[in-house]
Design an enzyme around this catalytic site. Structure first.
Site, PDB file in Angstrom:
ATOM      1  N   ASP A  12       0.821  -1.226   0.000  1.00  0.00           N
ATOM      2  CA  ASP A  12       0.000   0.000   0.000  1.00  0.00           C
ATOM      3  C   ASP A  12       0.848   1.266   0.000  1.00  0.00           C
ATOM      4  O   ASP A  12       0.438   2.303   0.528  1.00  0.00           O
ATOM      5  CB  ASP A  12      -0.948   0.047   1.224  1.00  0.00           C
ATOM      6  CG  ASP A  12      -1.710  -1.240   1.417  1.00  0.00           C
ATOM      7  OD1 ASP A  12      -2.277  -1.720   0.435  1.00  0.00           O
ATOM      8  OD2 ASP A  12      -1.715  -1.777   2.541  1.00  0.00           O
ATOM      9  N   GLU A  13       2.026   1.191  -0.560  1.00  0.00           N
ATOM     10  CA  GLU A  13       2.941   2.346  -0.527  1.00  0.00           C
ATOM     11  C   GLU A  13       2.573   3.408  -1.548  1.00  0.00           C
ATOM     12  O   GLU A  13       3.148   4.506  -1.533  1.00  0.00           O
ATOM     13  CB  GLU A  13       4.386   1.900  -0.797  1.00  0.00           C
ATOM     14  CG  GLU A  13       4.982   0.963   0.253  1.00  0.00           C
ATOM     15  CD  GLU A  13       4.806  -0.498  -0.132  1.00  0.00           C
ATOM     16  OE1 GLU A  13       4.002  -0.780  -1.053  1.00  0.00           O
ATOM     17  OE2 GLU A  13       5.453  -1.360   0.485  1.00  0.00           O
ATOM     18  N   LYS A  15       2.317   2.311  -4.966  1.00  0.00           N
ATOM     19  CA  LYS A  15       3.001   1.837  -6.184  1.00  0.00           C
ATOM     20  C   LYS A  15       2.186   2.149  -7.423  1.00  0.00           C
ATOM     21  O   LYS A  15       2.725   2.505  -8.467  1.00  0.00           O
ATOM     22  CB  LYS A  15       3.241   0.311  -6.111  1.00  0.00           C
ATOM     23  CG  LYS A  15       4.155  -0.099  -4.989  1.00  0.00           C
ATOM     24  CD  LYS A  15       4.246  -1.598  -4.871  1.00  0.00           C
ATOM     25  CE  LYS A  15       2.953  -2.275  -4.453  1.00  0.00           C
ATOM     26  NZ  LYS A  15       2.486  -1.939  -3.101  1.00  0.00           N
ATOM     27  N   ASN A  37      -5.497  -9.562  -4.616  1.00  0.00           N
ATOM     28  CA  ASN A  37      -5.486  -8.920  -3.292  1.00  0.00           C
ATOM     29  C   ASN A  37      -4.721  -7.607  -3.324  1.00  0.00           C
ATOM     30  O   ASN A  37      -4.611  -6.925  -2.328  1.00  0.00           O
ATOM     31  CB  ASN A  37      -4.849  -9.841  -2.242  1.00  0.00           C
ATOM     32  CG  ASN A  37      -3.489 -10.371  -2.672  1.00  0.00           C
ATOM     33  OD1 ASN A  37      -3.120 -10.258  -3.827  1.00  0.00           O
ATOM     34  ND2 ASN A  37      -2.771 -10.966  -1.755  1.00  0.00           N
ATOM     35  N   GLY A  39      -4.777  -4.448  -5.287  1.00  0.00           N
ATOM     36  CA  GLY A  39      -5.575  -3.235  -5.121  1.00  0.00           C
ATOM     37  C   GLY A  39      -4.827  -1.933  -5.249  1.00  0.00           C
ATOM     38  O   GLY A  39      -4.725  -1.175  -4.295  1.00  0.00           O
ATOM     39  N   HIS A  40      -4.263  -1.653  -6.418  1.00  0.00           N
ATOM     40  CA  HIS A  40      -3.659  -0.341  -6.655  1.00  0.00           C
ATOM     41  C   HIS A  40      -4.760   0.653  -6.977  1.00  0.00           C
ATOM     42  O   HIS A  40      -5.671   0.355  -7.744  1.00  0.00           O
ATOM     43  CB  HIS A  40      -2.731  -0.365  -7.873  1.00  0.00           C
ATOM     44  CG  HIS A  40      -1.582  -1.290  -7.719  1.00  0.00           C
ATOM     45  ND1 HIS A  40      -0.811  -1.327  -6.598  1.00  0.00           N
ATOM     46  CD2 HIS A  40      -1.058  -2.186  -8.558  1.00  0.00           C
ATOM     47  CE1 HIS A  40       0.130  -2.228  -6.762  1.00  0.00           C
ATOM     48  NE2 HIS A  40       0.004  -2.773  -7.937  1.00  0.00           N
ATOM     49  N   GLN A 219       2.005  -5.883  -3.327  1.00  0.00           N
ATOM     50  CA  GLN A 219       2.330  -5.950  -1.886  1.00  0.00           C
ATOM     51  C   GLN A 219       3.691  -5.278  -1.634  1.00  0.00           C
ATOM     52  O   GLN A 219       4.041  -4.354  -2.348  1.00  0.00           O
ATOM     53  CB  GLN A 219       2.305  -7.398  -1.376  1.00  0.00           C
ATOM     54  CG  GLN A 219       0.913  -7.996  -1.314  1.00  0.00           C
ATOM     55  CD  GLN A 219       0.551  -8.782  -2.542  1.00  0.00           C
ATOM     56  OE1 GLN A 219       1.393  -9.387  -3.163  1.00  0.00           O
ATOM     57  NE2 GLN A 219      -0.710  -8.786  -2.908  1.00  0.00           N
ATOM     58  N   GLY A 297     -11.191  -2.648   2.843  1.00  0.00           N
ATOM     59  CA  GLY A 297     -11.711  -1.580   3.698  1.00  0.00           C
ATOM     60  C   GLY A 297     -11.173  -1.642   5.119  1.00  0.00           C
ATOM     61  O   GLY A 297     -11.554  -0.834   5.963  1.00  0.00           O
ATOM     62  N   ARG A 298     -10.289  -2.599   5.410  1.00  0.00           N
ATOM     63  CA  ARG A 298      -9.768  -2.738   6.774  1.00  0.00           C
ATOM     64  C   ARG A 298      -8.897  -1.534   7.144  1.00  0.00           C
ATOM     65  O   ARG A 298      -8.083  -1.100   6.330  1.00  0.00           O
ATOM     66  CB  ARG A 298      -8.864  -3.978   6.880  1.00  0.00           C
ATOM     67  CG  ARG A 298      -9.625  -5.265   7.002  1.00  0.00           C
ATOM     68  CD  ARG A 298      -8.697  -6.417   7.340  1.00  0.00           C
ATOM     69  NE  ARG A 298      -7.909  -6.825   6.178  1.00  0.00           N
ATOM     70  CZ  ARG A 298      -7.086  -7.865   6.168  1.00  0.00           C
ATOM     71  NH1 ARG A 298      -6.923  -8.587   7.260  1.00  0.00           N
ATOM     72  NH2 ARG A 298      -6.425  -8.196   5.098  1.00  0.00           N
TER      73      ARG A 298
HETATM   74  P1  GDP Z   1      -0.459   0.499  -3.822  1.00  0.00           P
HETATM   75  O1  GDP Z   1      -1.128  -0.817  -3.641  1.00  0.00           O
HETATM   76  O2  GDP Z   1       0.983   0.473  -3.394  1.00  0.00           O
HETATM   77  O3  GDP Z   1      -0.625   1.075  -5.186  1.00  0.00           O
HETATM   78  O4  GDP Z   1      -1.122   1.525  -2.818  1.00  0.00           O
HETATM   79  P2  GDP Z   1      -2.697   1.810  -2.601  1.00  0.00           P
HETATM   80  O5  GDP Z   1      -3.341   2.115  -3.864  1.00  0.00           O
HETATM   81  O6  GDP Z   1      -3.289   0.765  -1.744  1.00  0.00           O
HETATM   82  O7  GDP Z   1      -2.615   3.074  -1.626  1.00  0.00           O
HETATM   83  C1  GDP Z   1      -2.165   4.238  -2.018  1.00  0.00           C
HETATM   84  C2  GDP Z   1      -3.267   5.240  -1.794  1.00  0.00           C
HETATM   85  O8  GDP Z   1      -2.681   6.488  -1.568  1.00  0.00           O
HETATM   86  C3  GDP Z   1      -4.160   5.429  -3.002  1.00  0.00           C
HETATM   87  O9  GDP Z   1      -5.437   5.791  -2.579  1.00  0.00           O
HETATM   88  C4  GDP Z   1      -3.491   6.573  -3.733  1.00  0.00           C
HETATM   89  O10 GDP Z   1      -4.385   7.320  -4.532  1.00  0.00           O
HETATM   90  C5  GDP Z   1      -3.012   7.397  -2.596  1.00  0.00           C
HETATM   91  N1  GDP Z   1      -1.775   8.118  -2.845  1.00  0.00           N
HETATM   92  C6  GDP Z   1      -0.691   7.749  -3.570  1.00  0.00           C
HETATM   93  N2  GDP Z   1       0.276   8.682  -3.474  1.00  0.00           N
HETATM   94  C7  GDP Z   1      -0.213   9.645  -2.659  1.00  0.00           C
HETATM   95  C8  GDP Z   1       0.324  10.869  -2.130  1.00  0.00           C
HETATM   96  O11 GDP Z   1       1.452  11.246  -2.388  1.00  0.00           O
HETATM   97  N3  GDP Z   1      -0.477  11.578  -1.288  1.00  0.00           N
HETATM   98  C9  GDP Z   1      -1.726  11.187  -0.946  1.00  0.00           C
HETATM   99  N4  GDP Z   1      -2.418  11.958  -0.113  1.00  0.00           N
HETATM  100  N5  GDP Z   1      -2.259  10.054  -1.426  1.00  0.00           N
HETATM  101  C10 GDP Z   1      -1.506   9.298  -2.251  1.00  0.00           C
END
Ligand code: GDP
Length: 433
Positions: A12-13, A15, A37, A39-40, A219, A297-298
């Site tokens: 959830d970084e 990516k 699982n 979810g970007h 992940q 949603g957790r």
């Molecule tokens: P992923 O699985 O690594 O792609 O990460 P997720 O999508 O689960 O979580 C990233 C969340 O943070 C998403 O809702 C993005 O839209 C949001 N996001 C990404 N970069 C930023 C940022 O720099 N600032 C903010 N406020 N939100 C961000």
């Protein structure tokens, strides 16, 4: 130039946003592990897209997306995603390829996931119960079903009968009929046919033609089956090594490894998390950062940036640089502590422990960085960041031991600053630098 984008923490970084930003500079975006699982979340032109299986590159017309053999594929979830994209005017035909060697998640795998979690009681892993773990178990147990096996009706029938017998033995809540599962899987397998490919061969031919590839991890490093906080991990190799085994490419095909790290730390599910915050600042990070699982949603557990964990991630992935996301979430904090080390029984611990008993007893050594007086939210030039935000990024860079090339200041594609223009230009072209 080929690049791997890998989560540097517990997933959830952000990516998805970074892959989206970089994708149009590459011909191909290839996923190498995990399942639906992941979810970007990607925000483009005011629309929000959640991509679970299909690489985020699909949002760019000229980009081909590839799902490698290291991914486990739930066919129904895949087609839901394809149909959702079609509804938003994004066609995937001719631009999406699935490895013939990828393993298939069958309808009884989620049941096995749930039953396993229920049987573990307090030792539960906190999985997403989508059948990903059981599908990987079947793969390692040499009884999995691969995409190339879908065409053989007799073998498929035998496979489904065996799998369902195992499931029905364990489940008390009704039996699944093999014919329903068989018919549905056959139908979905038929629909998949035009997209099935020998992905290793496709990628190697593309590279020979001078086309560039972005390898997309799902992940994060600390959820890696080997290098994460086992057993509170996912069932695949999220670290960069997974790109070689999960796509059928050699290690020299990966020219740059980019780690994606939040400016703080989160994790979903169970397992030790040394810089975790309980209450106060942790709640503030969760609320400001919208730290709730994209798929489940957790609520995510939140804590400060952890340099011990980050150095572990830098080492096991050989990161060339980091992209730091969600810097804006730290706007408004008077002080921003960073975990620079752990202490265990009065001793300093410099390497991330393998033994979870030891890890649980580690306490963070915090260094307090000053907060910044102006928001970073939406800032698009490094020079426009407040001095203390620049100093914070520099501190993360020094602690991690690799350069920070980008920092993200918001969810939108444009909300990005370049901290290291020479590296950005060398890797992604002068337009991004
Ligand atoms: P992923 O699985 O690594 O792609 O990460 P997720 O999508 O689960 O979580 C990233 C969340 O943070 C998403 O809702 C993005 O839209 C949001 N996001 C990404 N970069 C930023 C940022 O720099 N600032 C903010 N406020 N939100 C961000």
């Amino acid at each position: 130039m080929n690049i791997a984008v890998v989560g540097a923490q517990w997933g959830d970084e952000g990516k998805g946003k970074i892959v989206d930003l970089l994708a149009r500079r590459f011909s191909i975006v290839a996923r190498y592990q995990g399942g639906h699982n992941a979810g970007h979340t990607v925000h483009v032109g005011g629309r929000r897209f959640v991509l679970r299986l299909i690489p985020s590159g699909i949002l760019h017309q000229g980009v081909t997306c590839v799902i490698g053999n290291g991914v486990v594929v739930d066919l129904a979830a895949l087609f839901d995603e394809v149909d959702g994209l079609a509804g938003a005017g994004i066609g995937v035909d001719g631009r999406l390829l699935i490895s013939d060697r990828a393993h298939v998640i069958l309808p009884y795998h989620p049941d096995l996931d749930r039953l396993r979690e229920a049987s573990l009681g307090p030792r539960m892993i906190g999985t997403t119960s989508r059948g990903i773990g059981p599908a990987y178990e079947d793969k390692a147990g040499r009884r999995g079903l691969r995409v190339c096996d879908l065409a053989d009706a007799a073998a498929l029938e035998e496979h489904i009968r065996d799998g369902l017998a195992r499931r029905n033995e364990l489940a008390r809540d009704g039996r699944l009929a093999w014919t329903d599962v068989f018919d549905r899987t056959r139908q979905l397998g038929e629909r998949l046919k035009p997209w099935i490919a020998d992905v290793s061969a496709v990628l190697c031919a593309a590279m020979a033609d001078g086309r560039s590839i972005l390898f997309e991890g799902a992940q994060g490093t600390m959820l890696d089956l080997d290098h994460g906080t086992y057993p509170y991990v996912t069932s695949s190799n999220a670290t960069v090594g997974g790109a070689c085994t999960g796509l059928g490419i050699g290690p020299r095909s990966i020219h740059v490894v980019l780690g994606i790290a939040k400016a703080y730390t989160t994790r979903v599910g169970e397992g030790p998390f040394p810089s975790e915050l309980h209450g106060g600042d942790g709640d503030a990070l969760r609320a400001k950062g919208g730290e709730f699982g994209t798929v489940t949603g957790r609520p995510r557990r939140c804590g400060w940036f952890d340099a011990v964990q980050m150095r572990h991630a830098v080492r096991v992935n050989g990161f060339d640089a980091l992209a730091v996301t969600k810097l804006d979430v730290l706007d408004g904090f008077e002080r921003v502590p960073v975990c620079v080390g752990y202490r265990l029984d009065g001793e300093a611990v410099s390497a991330f422990p393998a033994d979870l008993g030891r890890l649980r007893r580690c306490t963070p050594v915090l260094e307090s960085c000053p907060g910044w007086n102006r928001p970073t939210s939406g800032v698009q030039r490094y020079d426009d960041l407040p001095a203390n935000a620049q100093a914070y990024l520099q501190r993360l860079e020094d602690l991690a031991g690799v350069p920070v090339v980008f920092a993200s200041t918001g969810a939108a594609r444009e909300d990005i600053v370049v901290k290291n223009a020479p590296l950005a230009a060398a890797w992604f072209g002068s337009e991004l630098a």
